[in-house]
Every structure is written in C-alpha cells, then in structure tokens.
Enzyme design. Structure first.
Site, short mmCIF file in Angstrom:
data_model
loop_
_atom_site.label_atom_id
_atom_site.label_comp_id
_atom_site.label_asym_id
_atom_site.label_seq_id
_atom_site.Cartn_x
_atom_site.Cartn_y
_atom_site.Cartn_z
N SER A 226 38.55 20.04 -51.68
CA SER A 226 39.09 19.66 -52.98
C SER A 226 40.50 19.76 -53.22
O SER A 226 41.32 19.70 -52.26
CB SER A 226 38.10 19.96 -54.24
OG SER A 226 38.11 18.94 -55.17
N LYS B 98 43.49 19.33 -50.31
CA LYS B 98 44.76 18.83 -50.51
C LYS B 98 45.79 19.91 -49.73
O LYS B 98 46.65 19.35 -48.80
CB LYS B 98 45.13 18.56 -51.72
CG LYS B 98 44.30 17.66 -52.49
CD LYS B 98 44.82 17.53 -53.90
CE LYS B 98 43.67 17.19 -55.03
NZ LYS B 98 42.95 16.10 -55.08
N TRP C 107 34.94 10.12 -57.58
CA TRP C 107 36.26 10.62 -58.13
C TRP C 107 37.22 10.77 -56.98
O TRP C 107 38.33 10.69 -56.83
CB TRP C 107 36.19 11.94 -58.71
CG TRP C 107 37.27 12.42 -59.54
CD1 TRP C 107 37.79 13.65 -59.54
CD2 TRP C 107 38.11 11.83 -60.74
NE1 TRP C 107 38.78 13.71 -60.23
CE2 TRP C 107 39.08 12.30 -61.17
CE3 TRP C 107 37.86 10.50 -61.21
CZ2 TRP C 107 40.10 12.53 -62.03
CZ3 TRP C 107 38.80 10.03 -62.31
CH2 TRP C 107 39.88 10.94 -62.59
N HIS D 88 29.89 16.43 -55.22
CA HIS D 88 31.32 17.13 -54.86
C HIS D 88 31.00 18.68 -54.59
O HIS D 88 30.82 19.45 -55.68
CB HIS D 88 32.15 17.11 -56.26
CG HIS D 88 33.75 17.38 -55.73
ND1 HIS D 88 34.52 17.05 -54.90
CD2 HIS D 88 34.34 18.40 -56.37
CE1 HIS D 88 35.67 17.51 -54.90
NE2 HIS D 88 35.69 18.40 -55.91
#
Ligand code: GCU
Length: 382
Positions: free
Chosen positions: A221, A225, A312, A363
C-alpha cells in the site's frame, strides 16, 4: 434475463470505451516527441527526463546518499524464539547528517548455514513496529518462512525514517537533512521511506551471506508506493515489489478509478511534493503516468500484486500499468508481462520481467502474497 444481458453488454461497452479513452504518455518518447528505438537511446534520452519529472512533480527530491558510518554501526545477533534454522540480527545503521546523525534500526533474519550468499527481501513496514518480535509471527512479515525458503529478509519500520504524520516536516529525516524553507519539489514522506530503504541497502549489501545483485524491496500500500519509487531511484534494487500500492503507486492515475490525485493529496498532504497538488482533479495534465514509474525500473525486475476486492487501489489500473510498461522492457530485449490478459483472482503471470498476481480478498499483505513473490524470485534467481 434479457435485461441482465443488456446490462452486461452495456457494462462491457462502457468499460472497453473507458480503456480506449485512456490516453497514456508513450514511455519511449523523448523530449522532441521522437520515439527511441534502442535501450541505449532510452537510457540517455528518456529515462533521465522521466525520472526528473517524477522527482520534481510527484515524489520530490531526496538528498544525496550520506556515507554510512561503518565504525559505529552495529550488528547484534539475537535468538529467534523457537527456531534453530534461522538467525536474527538487530542492526543499527548510522549515517552522518547535516543536523546530527541518522540512526536506523533494522531487524534482519537469515537462513543458517546457507552455504552461499542469498538474495535479500527488504520490507518497508507501514504496520506495527513490533512485527519483528511478535510471536506467533504475523503474515505481513513471515520472516522465518522466508528464511527457510533460502532468502534473507530485513524489516524497516517507516517511523525509523519519517513518522507518517502531517506535522510540517519537523521530524524524522526532515529534521536532520532539510534546509529551510521547503521548496515545491522538496521530498515528501513516501520519498523519504524509499530513500530509507536505500540506506538499508547501504548497510546490508556488503554483508557476507547477502548476494548484493539480488536485492528486493517490498512494500504494501503506502509502503508499496515507496518500494516502487526506491526501485526507480536506486539501481541496486534488482526487484521492486508493490503490494496493492494503488494511487501514485502502481495504478494508472489517468483512469480516475478508485483513489484519485486530489483525494490522496487531501488525505495525506505530506506524502508527495507540493508540486503534485497542481494535478488535483487534473490527471489529464500529468505528462507521465504510473506505467512510466514501472518503466524506470527496467530492465530490472518489477512485481505488482493486486487484491480482487481492493477497488480503492484499482486492481485493473495496477494491471494496465504493467501492460503499458511493457514497451520499455521489450526495448531491453525481454518480455514485460508474460501475456496481457488479466488473470482471474488466484492467478499469476510470472514468465516475464514484470510479475503480477491478483489474490482473492481485500486489502492486505498476506502469506499468499509472500509465497507468490518468492515463487517469482525462485524462477528468476535460483
Ligand atoms: C489509504 C490511502 C491509500 C494507501 C492506504 C494504505 O487507504 O488512501 O493510498 O495505499 O491507505 O497505505 O493502506
């Protein structure tokens, strides 16, 4: 029945239309609009420009790497509770900084008696700082299982580098390395974590027992990044692994699906550089998209993992990013993805230089994900 078929048809047309509409920058085009035709030309003409854009407009500029203070850094072995096949080491890495000293605590787990140097997975941990010591181990970092598969693994908690707080860049590496005033392209927290993972490479790549040519940086998550940005910035990263990194990670921004640039900048104003806010609600104005971030890692390995229920993070957008990074990999003479059909949940594509899987569920970073990463790494490195 008829209504349902009509609805499905409409939905299909709508989604195909959406993808045809997706106007993505060509990852092979130079400043003059000319398409490069060789890996050398790409490296000279396209890569620096693309990297510069991500630095100045998205993640911000990180400081030059300080030389590690080897004499005062320390490596202290510790018992791994109930496990005689692996060793655990508490590493304290020290770096001089303009305003003091940066100290990074990292926990390293290695297979005992591997007989030869092994690859290393560095996890950027954005969950609880006690993951290195919890018993039973947490799936987020299944260190003993990773070590028994023949890999070393290190865990870096994000707060060792920069606490995940919007407090005006007063603490963490900002307090040690930044000079005031902040600039529109000053680094944000995601860039700081990526830079921190590079400092862990400084500390561990030279260790006997670690193969410096096989270093993977993994993140979930927000950590994903950072793992991708670390892979783009630091060419020592042989494999960058993004688990469900979504917006400004692996997912394409111009699809405007799931989290958007305006939403992420509002909720997490400290993650990216100030310039990135120019693109709030204006994804079409971004001269790059995230497939070019994956492309910056070429010809090194990159891996993108999605979860089917993680809208998302836009799983489709994460997959399409891999597809559209393909030309950069092909220019270097290898395949990007093994093929361009998105697998069903539970499926993976491990044949190319870009690995991908999509897990059923929501997630999270789970054992299922780690086993896929290791399967991919086995195929490339063993
Ligand atoms: C939020 C954020 C995401 C991020 C995620 C996470 O949902 O909007 O961009 O990836 O947190 O780090 O778990």
């Amino acid at each position: 029945m008829q209504t349902r078929s009509a609805f499905l048809l409409l939905a299909m047309i709508a989604s195909c239309h959406g993808e045809e509409d997706l106007k993505l920058p060509d990852p092979l085009t130079d400043a003059q609009g000319k398409r490069v035709t060789s890996a050398e030309e790409w490296k000279k003409e396209v890569r620096p420009r693309t990297l510069e854009f991500f630095r100045s407009q998205v993640y911000g500029r990180s400081p030059a790497a300080p030389a590690m203070d080897k004499a005062s850094s320390s490596f202290t072995p510790r018992e791994m509770p109930g496990d005689s096949k692996v060793t655990m080491t508490d590493c304290l890495l020290k770096f001089p900084a303009p305003k003091g000293e940066l100290q990074i605590k990292v926990c390293l787990v290695e297979p005992k008696a591997a007989g030869k140097p092994v690859p290393l997975f560095i996890l950027i941990n954005n969950r609880s700082p006690d993951l290195a010591t919890v018993d039973p181990p947490n799936e987020f970092w299944p260190a003993a299982e990773i070590a028994k598969r023949g890999y070393a693994t290190a865990i870096l908690h994000v707060a060792e580098i920069d606490p995940d707080k919007n407090e005006g860049f007063k603490d963490g590496v900002h307090a040690l390395f930044d000079s005031a005033p902040r600039q529109p392209d000053s680094w944000g927290t995601i860039a700081a974590w990526a830079w921190g993972a590079s400092r862990v490479i400084d500390g561990l790549a030279g260790r006997a027992g670690i193969d410096p040519a096989k270093i993977a940086v993994v993140g979930h998550s927000r950590g994903g990044k950072a793992a991708l940005w670390c892979g783009a910035e630091d060419e020592r990263v042989a494999l960058a692994i993004s688990n469900e990194s979504g917006c400004t990670g692996a997912a394409l921004s111009k699809r405007i699906s799931g989290e958007t640039v305006a939403v992420i900048n509002k909720a997490f104003p400290h993650w990216f550089c100030e310039n990135y806010k120019r693109y709030d609600g204006k994804e079409q104005d971004l001269p790059v998209d995230q497939h070019q971030l994956l492309g910056l890692i070429a010809p090194r390995l990159v891996y993108v993992a999605s979860a089917a229920g993680d809208d998302w993070a836009d799983p489709r957008g994460e997959f399409l990013s891999c597809v559209h990074a393909g030309p950069v990999y092909r220019l270097h003479g290898g395949a990007g993805l093994e093929n361009e059909t998105m697998p069903e949940p539970g499926g993976h594509l491990h044949g190319g230089r870009i690995g991908y899987h999509i897990r059923p569920g929501t997630h999270n970073l789970t054992l299922v994900d780690w086993r896929e990463f290791m399967k991919f790494a086995d195929g490339k490195w063993k």
